[in-house]
Design a protein around this motif. Structure first.
Motif, PDB file in Angstrom:
ATOM      1  N   CYS A  45       0.743  -1.177   0.032  1.00 40.00           N
ATOM      2  CA  CYS A  45       0.165   0.007   0.029  1.00 40.00           C
ATOM      3  C   CYS A  45       0.646   1.488  -0.040  1.00 40.00           C
ATOM      4  N   THR A  46       1.815   1.245   0.795  1.00 38.76           N
ATOM      5  CA  THR A  46       2.926   2.430   1.107  1.00 38.76           C
ATOM      6  C   THR A  46       3.618   2.306  -0.392  1.00 38.76           C
ATOM      7  N   LYS A 299      15.904   4.182  -5.580  1.00 38.06           N
ATOM      8  CA  LYS A 299      16.396   5.426  -4.835  1.00 38.06           C
ATOM      9  C   LYS A 299      14.802   6.406  -4.181  1.00 38.06           C
ATOM     10  N   GLN A 300      14.372   6.394  -5.399  1.00 39.79           N
ATOM     11  CA  GLN A 300      12.884   7.576  -5.530  1.00 39.79           C
ATOM     12  C   GLN A 300      11.917   7.299  -4.669  1.00 39.79           C
ATOM     13  N   ILE A 301      11.927   5.551  -5.051  1.00 40.29           N
ATOM     14  CA  ILE A 301      11.330   5.300  -3.643  1.00 40.29           C
ATOM     15  C   ILE A 301      11.900   4.841  -2.014  1.00 40.29           C
ATOM     16  N   CYS A 302      12.416   5.140  -1.441  1.00 36.18           N
ATOM     17  CA  CYS A 302      12.915   5.359  -1.063  1.00 36.18           C
ATOM     18  C   CYS A 302      13.021   6.394  -0.142  1.00 36.18           C
ATOM     19  N   GLN A 303      13.303   7.602  -0.935  1.00 32.25           N
ATOM     20  CA  GLN A 303      13.068   9.224  -0.676  1.00 32.25           C
ATOM     21  C   GLN A 303      11.685   9.234  -0.173  1.00 32.25           C
ATOM     22  N   GLY A 304      10.153   8.104  -1.262  1.00 35.49           N
ATOM     23  CA  GLY A 304       9.346   8.672  -0.960  1.00 35.49           C
ATOM     24  C   GLY A 304       9.076   8.103   0.593  1.00 35.49           C
ATOM     25  N   LEU A 309       7.421   9.094   6.147  1.00 31.47           N
ATOM     26  CA  LEU A 309       7.793   8.878   7.468  1.00 31.47           C
ATOM     27  C   LEU A 309       7.851  10.043   8.585  1.00 31.47           C
ATOM     28  N   PHE A 310       8.791  10.664   7.838  1.00 33.82           N
ATOM     29  CA  PHE A 310       9.007  12.014   8.397  1.00 33.82           C
ATOM     30  C   PHE A 310       9.130  13.224   7.193  1.00 33.82           C
ATOM     31  N   LYS A 313      11.000  16.495   8.744  1.00 33.13           N
ATOM     32  CA  LYS A 313      12.391  16.182   8.379  1.00 33.13           C
ATOM     33  C   LYS A 313      12.985  16.263   7.118  1.00 33.13           C
ATOM     34  N   ILE A 314      12.234  15.464   6.208  1.00 33.14           N
ATOM     35  CA  ILE A 314      12.727  15.391   4.521  1.00 33.14           C
ATOM     36  C   ILE A 314      13.161  17.020   3.736  1.00 33.14           C
ATOM     37  N   SER A 315      11.470  17.834   3.957  1.00 37.86           N
ATOM     38  CA  SER A 315      11.330  18.932   3.981  1.00 37.86           C
ATOM     39  C   SER A 315      11.966  20.151   3.944  1.00 37.86           C
TER      40      SER A 315
END
Length: 319
Positions: A45-46, A299-304, A309-310, A313-315
């Protein structure tokens, strides 16, 4: 008349099996199964949510990844309710019609997942061997057609043998070997000539899985040939790393799938625990591991996932 009705009712009711010999521990055994199902459902689902909401991921590779997640869920979720009904001692009974529907979803999405892996191998091939033509070859219309054809091919292929089950008398034991319905398991209980189902099922496996695996193999031979032409060692490693996650997913699906087929056809008299173990590996491992592999290796999925989750912090890190 009463006897006839009783016989008719009996012939339409089957009994599922949990973990043979460990019935008193079923409640405890249900805990890891529950965790695995939750991990698989949440992971897939994620992936679907990230691909749908992130415009940067509206590309062929990620559309195929979304199809893979849908196939994983379609293959594993129909087994979840009946499994927990058995492990939680709610009921072992399952009606014939429900059993056939469950079989349809399990086998159809299993074949569909194999087709999606072939499409992903083709995507890798085009990206590696024809990068300048990538956008013109893998258009949104072609991707949609690939997804529809993969699903319809699998559904139509399964229909004849499942329809034929309705005409079989089941006059012996009605106890299935698993906590869900598989075609291989059902036909061994029939009191009729099941040669058509056996041969058709074998041909189906050879043709569909065989064609898909051959297509994947040919795609990777072409990819390998292209990679070996790259001059730098770093470039070759980067190209191989791009395909590594897909190769892992292919092995995760095909190894348990082949193992389960071999066990059902050539090890019928082996320990029931082997059958149960292989069946659960086949249905649970791909949905659980596929999202993890792509979350770690892409990489793109990991960043998503990290952004989901955070978000704060990511923004702030990206600003």
């Amino acid at each position: 008349m009463a006897t006839l009705n009783s016989s008719s009712t009996l012939s339409s009711t089957f009994y599922l099996t949990g973990i043979p010999g460990y019935e008193e521990f079923h409640h405890w055994i249900s805990i890891p199964f529950c965790v695995l199902y939750l991990v698989g459902i949440m992971g897939n689902c994620t992936i679907l949510h990230i691909v749908r909401t992130d415009p940067r991921l509206h590309e062929p590779m990620y559309y195929f990844l979304a199809m893979l997640s849908l196939s994983d869920m379609g293959m594993s979720m129909p087994t979840m309710i009946s499994l927990f009904r058995v492990l939680w001692s709610i009921s072992r009974e399952i009606q014939f019609n429900t059993c056939v529907v469950q079989m349809f979803f399990i086998h159809t999405f299993s074949f569909t997942e194999s087709s999606v892996l072939l499409a992903m191998a083709f995507d890798c091939y085009v990206a590696m061997c024809h990068p300048l033509r990538y956008a013109t070859i893998l258009t949104p219309r072609l991707i949609t057609k690939i997804g529809i054809v993969a699903l319809l091919r699998s559904a139509f292929a399964m229909t004849p043998i499942l329809v034929r089950l309705a005409f079989f008398p089941f006059c012996h034991s009605h106890i299935l070997s698993h906590s869900y319905c598989l075609h291989q398991d059902m036909i061994r209980l029939a009191c009729a000539d099941t040669m058509f189902n056996v041969i058709y099922g074998l041909i189906l496996v050879i043709v569909l899985w065989g064609m898909d695996s051959l297509g994947i193999f040919v795609s990777y031979m072409c990819i390998l040939h292209s990679i070996l032409r790259i001059a730098s060692r770093e470039g070759r490693l980067k190209a191989l790393n791009t395909c590594a996650s897909h190769i892992c997913v292919v092995l995760i699906l095909y190894v348990p799938m082949i193992g389960l087929s071999i066990v059902h056809r050539f090890a019928k008299h082996s320990s029931p625990l082997i059958h149960v173990f292989m069946a659960h590996v086949y249905l649970l491992v791909p949905p659980v591991l596929n999202p993890i592999i792509y979350s770690v290796k892409t990489k793109q999925i990991c960043q998503g996932v990290l952004h989901l989750l955070f978000p704060t912090k990511i923004s702030s890190a990206m600003m």
